[in-house]
Design a protein around this motif. Structure first.
Motif, short mmCIF file in Angstrom:
data_model
loop_
_atom_site.label_atom_id
_atom_site.label_comp_id
_atom_site.label_asym_id
_atom_site.label_seq_id
_atom_site.Cartn_x
_atom_site.Cartn_y
_atom_site.Cartn_z
N GLU A 173 46.18 40.03 32.23
CA GLU A 173 46.77 38.78 32.72
C GLU A 173 46.32 37.66 31.78
O GLU A 173 45.47 36.84 32.13
CB GLU A 173 46.34 38.50 34.15
CG GLU A 173 46.82 39.56 35.13
CD GLU A 173 46.45 39.23 36.57
OE1 GLU A 173 47.28 38.58 37.25
OE2 GLU A 173 45.35 39.59 36.98
N ARG A 176 46.46 33.63 32.71
CA ARG A 176 45.52 33.30 33.79
C ARG A 176 44.09 33.35 33.28
O ARG A 176 43.30 32.41 33.48
CB ARG A 176 45.69 34.26 34.96
CG ARG A 176 44.83 33.91 36.16
CD ARG A 176 44.56 35.10 37.05
NE ARG A 176 43.73 36.10 36.36
CZ ARG A 176 43.11 37.09 36.98
NH1 ARG A 176 43.25 37.25 38.28
NH2 ARG A 176 42.38 37.96 36.31
N ASP A 177 43.73 34.44 32.61
CA ASP A 177 42.34 34.63 32.20
C ASP A 177 41.93 33.65 31.10
O ASP A 177 40.80 33.14 31.12
CB ASP A 177 42.13 36.07 31.73
CG ASP A 177 42.29 37.08 32.85
OD1 ASP A 177 42.30 36.65 34.03
OD2 ASP A 177 42.41 38.29 32.57
N GLU A 214 40.70 30.28 39.64
CA GLU A 214 41.88 31.11 39.91
C GLU A 214 43.12 30.23 40.09
O GLU A 214 44.20 30.54 39.56
CB GLU A 214 41.65 31.93 41.18
CG GLU A 214 42.79 32.88 41.54
CD GLU A 214 42.76 34.18 40.77
OE1 GLU A 214 43.81 34.84 40.70
OE2 GLU A 214 41.68 34.54 40.24
N HIS A 215 42.96 29.11 40.79
CA HIS A 215 44.08 28.18 41.00
C HIS A 215 44.62 27.67 39.68
O HIS A 215 45.84 27.68 39.44
CB HIS A 215 43.62 27.02 41.88
CG HIS A 215 44.55 25.84 41.84
ND1 HIS A 215 45.76 25.82 42.50
CD2 HIS A 215 44.45 24.63 41.20
CE1 HIS A 215 46.37 24.67 42.28
NE2 HIS A 215 45.60 23.93 41.50
N ARG A 218 46.44 30.51 37.72
CA ARG A 218 47.76 30.83 38.26
C ARG A 218 48.75 29.69 38.03
O ARG A 218 49.94 29.92 37.77
CB ARG A 218 47.65 31.12 39.76
CG ARG A 218 46.88 32.39 40.10
CD ARG A 218 47.53 33.62 39.51
NE ARG A 218 46.82 34.84 39.90
CZ ARG A 218 46.96 36.00 39.29
NH1 ARG A 218 47.77 36.10 38.22
NH2 ARG A 218 46.31 37.06 39.69
N LYS A 219 48.25 28.46 38.13
CA LYS A 219 49.12 27.30 37.93
C LYS A 219 49.70 27.28 36.52
O LYS A 219 50.90 27.06 36.33
CB LYS A 219 48.33 26.02 38.20
CG LYS A 219 49.16 24.75 38.14
CD LYS A 219 48.30 23.54 38.49
CE LYS A 219 49.09 22.25 38.38
NZ LYS A 219 48.25 21.07 38.68
N GLU A 221 49.94 29.86 34.52
CA GLU A 221 50.74 31.07 34.39
C GLU A 221 52.16 30.84 34.89
O GLU A 221 53.13 31.40 34.35
CB GLU A 221 50.07 32.19 35.19
CG GLU A 221 50.58 33.58 34.94
CD GLU A 221 49.77 34.60 35.71
OE1 GLU A 221 49.34 35.60 35.11
OE2 GLU A 221 49.54 34.39 36.92
N SER A 222 52.31 29.97 35.90
CA SER A 222 53.63 29.75 36.50
C SER A 222 54.50 28.81 35.69
O SER A 222 55.72 28.74 35.90
CB SER A 222 53.47 29.19 37.92
OG SER A 222 52.93 27.87 37.88
#
Length: 336
Positions: A173, A176-177, A214-215, A218-219, A221-222
């Protein structure tokens, strides 16, 4: 409103040619009716610097420090950063350097018939891009304001970018990472300690700092393309206004701009010590150079947080021009 301009047949540092689309926004007075301020966004930013969703709306807007009733504010998406969609991605991204982006910006300014800039301002890579543009066009910018950045990439910065590259190439990922890793050096350890105080989330049992990372992962990533993030990370490694052929500070002596250096005392990305050294070297040969420092526990991201301090630093630069143009009753600048 996002607008588009085409730079045809652009030759990059690798010697390859391609058409480049540049997306940009103009805020405040129409082009030709006010002093132009070029605002350069940071790594994952975009051209939306002002307005309801603007990432610097506390500083840029009606009645703000950079007053859009007075100034024409121009902000470009760095081409290749994916803000224009998947078509706005460079798959040959290692052919480009930040100096190439400065040359693209110069051509955009020429197409828009902008012959001078009252100011070029930006934080992090945006400020470094301002340095590159000033080195390319030493007479273009009246006030150069690089914030939380320097005129060259340090070994420390190169090391972080290498780790980012490894994550982007090898993680299951990657976006994200890589973003989670990046957030740990955009902030200072004291900032995270004050924010979270080792608290755990009652719903998932994890430390809140883990949820926060994590937030943000993911943010991003989107809303970001993997290839675009690789490109922007690569551009960081190419920061050097000398093009590696001389000392960057020597090249900077030819820049005619008033230079206003702004560092952050807790910055772990672009160390204030490096920016102070740039100031020391340039102040030996230039009189029109100033140094200011934001005091904050928040680290590199403080230029997106400490608006009151930043406004106090910037007000003397923009206030005089505001008063002058109010007296001139804002007649078209091209008519004077």
């Amino acid at each position: 409103m996002l607008q588009e301009i085409l730079i045809p047949n652009f030759k990059n540092s690798a010697g390859n040619r391609q058409d480049v689309k540049v997306y940009y926004q103009v805020f405040g007075r129409k082009l030709g009716y006010g002093p132009v301020v070029l605002v350069n966004h940071a790594l994952t930013g975009n051209a939306e610097v002002s307005g309801e969703g603007g990432w610097w709306k506390e500083l840029v807007g009606e009645g703000r420090c950079i007053n859009t009733n007075i100034f024409t504010v121009l902000c470009l998406n760095i081409p290749g950063n994916g803000a224009g969609g998947k078509e706005d991605v460079f798959y040959n991204y290692k052919d480009f350097t930040l100096a190439d982006i400065a040359r693209i910006y110069a051509r955009v300014l020429a197409k828009l018939k902008i012959r001078s800039l009252f100011a070029a301002i930006g934080g992090s890579i945006g400020g470094a891009l301002g340095w590159q543009l000033a080195a390319l066009k030493p007479h273009l910018i009246k006030n150069l304001i690089p914030i939380a950045t320097d005129l060259k990439a340090t070994d420390w910065l190169l090391a972080h970018c290498k780790v980012q590259e490894q994550i982007l190439e090898n993680s299951a990922e990657p976006l994200r990472d890589a973003r989670m890793h990046a957030m740990t050096f955009y902030r200072h350890p004291l900032s995270l300690s004050e924010k979270f105080r080792r608290k755990k989330n009652s719903d998932n049992g994890r430390f809140e700092v883990e949820n926060w990372l994590e937030h943000h992962g993911r943010k991003l990533e989107s809303r970001f393309e993997l290839q675009a993030y690789k490109f922007m990370n690569h551009l960081l490694t190419t920061i050097d206004i000398s093009g590696c052929v001389a000392e960057a500070s020597v090249v900077a002596t030819d820049i005619e701009s008033n230079i206003h250096l702004v560092s952050i005392d807790s910055d772990l990305f672009f160390f204030p010590q490096e920016i102070r050294e740039t100031y020391r070297q340039l102040s030996e040969v230039k009189e029109n150079i100033n140094y200011s420092e934001i005091i904050s526990i928040h680290g590199h991201d403080a230029f997106l947080i400490e608006f009151e301090q930043l406004e106090n630093i910037l007000n003397p630069i923009f206030k005089f021009e505001t008063i002058k143009h109010e007296k001139d009753k804002l007649s078209p600048v091209w008519d004077r």
